[in-house]
Design a protein around this motif. Structure first.
Motif, mmCIF file in Angstrom:
data_model
loop_
_atom_site.group_PDB
_atom_site.id
_atom_site.type_symbol
_atom_site.label_atom_id
_atom_site.label_comp_id
_atom_site.label_asym_id
_atom_site.label_seq_id
_atom_site.Cartn_x
_atom_site.Cartn_y
_atom_site.Cartn_z
ATOM 1 N N PRO A 230 51.582 -33.166 -29.046
ATOM 2 C CA PRO A 230 50.363 -32.601 -29.633
ATOM 3 C C PRO A 230 49.474 -32.039 -28.521
ATOM 4 C CG PRO A 230 50.775 -34.826 -30.441
ATOM 5 C CD PRO A 230 51.728 -34.584 -29.323
ATOM 6 N N GLY A 231 48.903 -30.891 -28.745
ATOM 7 C CA GLY A 231 47.998 -30.303 -27.759
ATOM 8 C C GLY A 231 48.710 -29.465 -26.724
ATOM 9 N N LEU B 269 43.643 -35.128 -24.341
ATOM 10 C CA LEU B 269 44.980 -35.184 -24.938
ATOM 11 C C LEU B 269 45.556 -36.587 -25.011
ATOM 12 C CD1 LEU B 269 47.474 -32.512 -23.747
ATOM 13 C CD2 LEU B 269 47.103 -33.466 -26.010
ATOM 14 N N LEU B 270 45.276 -37.341 -23.952
ATOM 15 C CA LEU B 270 45.843 -38.674 -23.810
ATOM 16 C C LEU B 270 45.590 -39.540 -25.035
ATOM 17 C CD1 LEU B 270 47.213 -40.253 -21.508
ATOM 18 C CD2 LEU B 270 44.992 -41.265 -21.064
ATOM 19 N N ILE C 80 45.612 -38.773 -28.150
ATOM 20 C CA ILE C 80 46.560 -38.522 -29.237
ATOM 21 C C ILE C 80 47.937 -39.074 -28.857
ATOM 22 C CG2 ILE C 80 47.764 -36.696 -30.502
ATOM 23 C CD1 ILE C 80 45.071 -36.646 -31.457
ATOM 24 N N LEU C 81 48.246 -39.009 -27.574
ATOM 25 C CA LEU C 81 49.546 -39.510 -27.110
ATOM 26 C C LEU C 81 49.571 -41.042 -27.157
ATOM 27 C CD1 LEU C 81 50.079 -37.126 -24.087
ATOM 28 C CD2 LEU C 81 51.002 -36.936 -26.384
ATOM 29 N N SER C 82 50.764 -41.612 -26.914
ATOM 30 C CA SER C 82 50.902 -43.057 -27.109
ATOM 31 C C SER C 82 49.958 -43.930 -26.265
ATOM 32 C CB SER C 82 52.357 -43.477 -26.925
ATOM 33 O OG SER C 82 52.910 -42.892 -25.778
ATOM 34 N N LEU D 161 57.180 -48.005 -26.408
ATOM 35 C CA LEU D 161 56.063 -47.300 -25.789
ATOM 36 C C LEU D 161 55.856 -45.894 -26.343
ATOM 37 C CD1 LEU D 161 56.755 -48.490 -22.186
ATOM 38 C CD2 LEU D 161 55.030 -49.331 -23.757
ATOM 39 N N HIS D 162 56.880 -45.316 -26.929
ATOM 40 C CA HIS D 162 56.706 -43.962 -27.443
ATOM 41 C C HIS D 162 56.748 -43.923 -28.962
ATOM 42 C CE1 HIS D 162 57.984 -39.791 -28.403
ATOM 43 N NE2 HIS D 162 56.991 -39.539 -27.577
ATOM 44 N N PHE E 171 56.462 -46.660 -30.970
ATOM 45 C CA PHE E 171 55.691 -47.774 -31.540
ATOM 46 C C PHE E 171 56.507 -48.611 -32.513
ATOM 47 C CE2 PHE E 171 52.369 -44.453 -30.938
ATOM 48 C CZ PHE E 171 51.731 -45.054 -29.891
ATOM 49 N N ALA F 152 52.871 -47.092 -21.008
ATOM 50 C CA ALA F 152 53.212 -45.916 -21.817
ATOM 51 C C ALA F 152 52.893 -44.649 -21.037
ATOM 52 C CB ALA F 152 52.433 -45.932 -23.134
ATOM 53 N N LEU F 153 51.771 -44.719 -20.285
ATOM 54 C CA LEU F 153 51.357 -43.585 -19.456
ATOM 55 C C LEU F 153 52.425 -43.274 -18.417
ATOM 56 C CD1 LEU F 153 48.785 -41.949 -19.424
ATOM 57 C CD2 LEU F 153 47.883 -43.466 -17.679
ATOM 58 N N LEU G 158 55.440 -41.737 -19.962
ATOM 59 C CA LEU G 158 55.247 -40.340 -20.362
ATOM 60 C C LEU G 158 55.851 -39.406 -19.323
ATOM 61 C CD1 LEU G 158 51.703 -39.504 -21.743
ATOM 62 C CD2 LEU G 158 53.911 -39.247 -22.844
#
Lengths: 190, 201, 209
Positions: free
Chosen positions: A119-120, B170-171, B173-175, C21-22, C24, C197-198, C201
Motif C-alpha cells: 500500500p502506498g 506508510l509504515l 499501514i504496513l505490518s 510478521l507479514h 499476521f 516485522a520492520l 520488510l
C-alpha cells in the motif's frame, strides 16, 4: 463401543444438518456471486474497449488462449479490438490485468483486476485521483503499441510509479509479452 | 442492571482484544482501514451471536466428550454463511478482507465464548454476552484502524482528515505499524488502569 | 521450472511473507508461547509437523472431493456428475484439521513417548491456531499443485518457528531489562514484534530469477 457409535451418529447428524443449511444458503447466493463476477468482467471489458460501449463483446478461444473480441456496433462485421487478461509477478503479489487493444495493436485501455502490492507504493497503480474516472498511472498506456512498451529504466516510455519500479515493470512486461503471443497467434490464424 | 453489567464487561474489563488477548490475528491484519475494521467487526458479531444462541439452545443435549467438534461445526457453518453472503452482496469488502473471513472459524473469541459461556448459560444471557464481546472486539479493532488509517493514509473512513501537505507514514499501514499501534495502546490502557487505581485508594 | 518455483515459494514463505510478521497468522501462540526458548522450539516443531500434513491432506480433500473435476471421487464411486461442493471448504478443512491433530497426538503417543512428552502439550493448542487453516486455504487460493502445497506448508511452518524462536530469545533477555511498568509483558512484546516485522520488510526486496 456402543458409546463411540452413539457419538459418531451425533456428529454425523450435526455435520449433515450443517451441510444441508450451507447447501441452501449456497443455492441462494450462488447466482448473486456469479452475477457479480459477470458484472465485474463486463464492466472491465467495456472499460478497456472504450469505443464499444454500445457494441457486443464476445468470448473467443484460440490454442488455449482466452480473449475477447469487441465490435463497434450491433453487427459483428466491424471488429474494433481485442481484450485479454495478462498477469505478472509484482513485488509481493501476482498482478492480474485486463488489457484492451485496437486492431492495429495499440492499447485502448487497461484495468488492473487484482493486486496485493505494498500500500502506498506498488498499490498506487490503482489509485484514482479525486474527480477522475480512471487510475492516473495506467492512463499513460493509452494509445501506445502494446507489443513494444517498456518502462523508462528499460529504455521505454512508461514512467514508473515512484519507488515501485518492480510493480511498474511487471505490469508493463506482462502486457507486452501477452500481446506479442496473442497477436502472433491471431496473425497465424489469418 | 445485571444484564448491563454483562454487556459492559465485554467492552471494558474483559475486552477480548486488549484484556484477554484473543483473536489477535484478524485485529492486526484487517485494521488497515476503518472500513475493513467495521466490516470485520460486524461479521464477527454475527457469527458470535448465532453460534452463542445455537450452542446455548443445545447445551443440555450435547455430550461433553464431543462438544468441541460440534461447536466447531456450528461456527464453521455460520462463517460460511457470512462468507457467501458477503461475496454476493459486498464484493469489494469481501475482496479486501479475503483470507480472514474463513479464518473467523479459528478466531479464539468465538470458540472461547461458546465453551466458557454459552455452553453453561441461558439463551438470553448468551445473547447479551455475544453482543458485549462482539462490540468490544469491534471497538478495539476500529480504534487500532483509526490510528493506522489516519497516520498511514491521512483519511478516516475514506474521508481526508489531515491537510494535504501531510506526508502519510506508510509504515502504519504496513505490518510493523499494526504491532506498534496495538503495543502502545495496550501499554496506554495499562497505565490508565494503574493511574485510576492510585487515585481510588 | 518446478524447482525454481519451489525455491520461490520457500523463500517467500520463510522471509518475504513470513506467516507471523507479514500475514499476521498464528499470533496467539506467538505472543503466548514465546516466553522461553524451550517451549518455543517445541511449539515450532509441532506446528511445522501439523502444517505439512494438513497442507497435503486438505489439498487432497479439496481436489478429490469438493471441486467438480474428472478426479472427483464422489463422481467416480457413485457414477454421477461431480457436484460442486466448494462451499463446504471451510467446514471440511477445520474438521479435517481438528481430527488430524487428534490423530497425530495419538500416533506420537504410541510410537514415541519421548517426542510426545516434549510436543504433547502443544498439539491441542494447534487446532485453533489460524496458521494451519490459513496455509490450507492459501494453498487453494494460490492454485498450488500437490508438491507446491506440501512445500508451502512445511516452509511456512519453518517461517513461523523462526519468528517464534527469535522472539523467545529476545524475551528471555528482556526479563533483565528495565521496562516501564505499563509496558511490561505483552505491550513490549508487541513493540518488539513490530521491530522484527520492520527488519523482515527488508526481505521483500529479494528477487529470485
Amino acid at each position: 463401543m456402543k458409546e463411540i457409535l452413539k457419538y459418531a451418529l451425533i456428529l454425523m447428524t450435526v455435520t449433515l444438518i450443517a451441510s444441508g443449511a450451507l447447501a441452501l444458503v449456497n443455492s441462494l447466493t450462488a447466482p448473486k456471486i456469479e452475477a457479480q463476477k459477470q458484472k465485474e468482467l463486463q464492466q472491465g471489458l467495456s472499460n478497456v474497449l472504450c469505443n464499444v460501449d454500445y457494441g457486443i463483446i464476445e468470448k473467443q478461444q484460440l490454442n488455449g488462449h482466452v480473449y475477447y473480441t469487441g465490435y463497434a456496433d450491433k453487427d459483428t462485421s466491424q471488429l474494433s479490438g481485442y481484450a485479454f487478461s495478462a498477469y505478472g509477478l509484482g513485488y509481493s503479489s501476482t498482478i492480474w490485468i485486463l488489457v484492451g487493444i485496437d486492431t492495429a495493436g495499440f492499447i485502448t485501455g487497461i484495468n488492473i483486476l487484482d493486486q496485493k502490492e505494498t500500500p502506498g507504493l506498488g498499490a498506487r497503480c490503482t489509485e484514482i485521483k479525486s474527480g477522475e474516472k480512471n487510475p492516473w498511472w495506467v492512463e499513460q498506456f493509452r494509445n501506445k503499441n502494446a507489443k513494444t512498451i517498456s518502462v523508462v529504466k528499460d529504455g521505454g516510455t512508461i514512467e514508473s510509479i515512484t519507488g515501485a519500479t518492480i510493480t511498474s515493470r511487471a505490469i508493463t512486461n506482462a502486457i507486452s509479452e501477452k500481446s506479442k503471443i496473442l497477436l502472433q497467434q491471431l496473425n497465424n490464424q489469418g | 442492571m445485571q444484564l448491563m453489567k454483562e454487556f459492559i464487561k465485554g467492552i471494558i474489563s474483559e475486552n477480548p482484544v486488549f484484556r484477554l488477548m484473543l483473536g489477535l490475528c484478524p485485529v492486526l491484519a484487517t485494521s488497515t482501514s476503518v472500513n475493513n475494521a467495521i466490516g470485520m467487526g460486524l461479521a464477527v458479531i454475527f457469527v458470535l451471536f448465532c453460534s452463542n444462541v445455537i450452542v446455548s439452545l443445545i447445551r443440555n443435549w450435547v455430550p461433553a466428550k464431543i462438544r468441541i467438534p460440534i461447536y466447531i461445526s456450528i461456527i464453521a457453518t455460520f462463517v460460511t454463511i457470512v462468507d457467501l453472503t458477503m461475496a454476493g452482496y459486498f464484493p469489494e469488502l469481501h475482496k479486501s478482507l479475503g483470507l480472514f473471513i474463513p479464518l473467523i472459524v479459528v478466531n479464539c473469541i468465538i470458540l472461547g465464548r461458546a465453551e466458557a459461556f454459552a455452553g453453561k448459560h441461558s439463551v438470553f444471557s448468551s445473547i447479551i454476552d455475544a453482543l458485549g464481546m462482539g462490540t468490544g472486539f469491534t471497538i478495539a479493532l476500529t480504534a487500532i484502524a483509526t490510528f493506522r488509517e489516519i497516520l498511514g493514509n491521512g483519511t478516516w473512513l475514506g474521508i481526508p482528515v489531515l491537510r494535504t501537505h501531510f506526508e502519510p507514514v506508510l509504515l502504519m499501514i504496513l505490518s510493523p505499524g499494526a504491532f506498534f499501534t496495538i503495543g502502545l495502546l495496550i501499554g496506554f490502557l495499562n497505565w490508565l488502569e494503574h493511574y485510576r487505581k492510585i487515585h481510588h485508594s | 521450472m518446478e524447482i525454481k518455483m519451489l525455491l520461490i515459494i520457500s523463500v517467500s514463505a520463510i522471509f518475504v511473507s513470513n506467516f507471523v510478521l507479514h500475514r499476521f497468522l498464528g499470533l496467539c501462540p506467538y505472543i503466548g508461547v514465546s516466553k522461553n526458548l524451550d517451549s518455543a522450539l517445541g511449539m515450532g516443531m509441532a506446528v511445522i509437523f501439523v502444517m505439512s500434513i494438513a497442507s497435503a491432506v486438505t489439498w487432497i480433500i479439496y481436489y478429490y472431493f469438493l471441486v467438480t473435476s474428472p478426479m472427483n471421487f464422489i463422481a467416480r464411486w457413485f457414477h454421477i456428475d461431480p457436484p460442486d461442493l466448494t462451499f463446504l471448504r471451510t467446514i471440511a478443512f477445520i474438521l479435517v484439521i481438528a481430527t488430524l491433530v487428534q490423530f497425530v497426538e495419538m500416533v506420537i503417543q504410541k510410537l514415541s513417548p519421548g517426542l510426545y512428552r516434549s510436543l504433547g502439550i502443544y498439539l491441542p493448542l494447534i487446532t485453533t491456531n489460524c496458521a494451519v487453516l490459513g496455509v490450507s486455504i492459501l494453498n487453494i487460493d494460490k492454485n498450488y499443485n500437490f508438491i507446491q502445497s506440501l512445500v508451502n506448508g512445511f516452509m511456512s511452518g519453518i517461517g513461523f518457528t523462526l519468528a517464534l524462536i527469535l522472539m523467545a530469545g529476545l524475551r528471555e533477555k528482556l526479563d533483565l531489562a528495565n521496562v516501564p511498568k505499563a509496558m511490561r509483558g505483552t505491550p513490549i512484546a508487541f513493540i518488539m514484534a513490530g521491530c522484527m516485522a520492520l527488519a523482515f520488510l527488508g526481505f521483500s526486496g529479494l528477487k529470485i530469477g
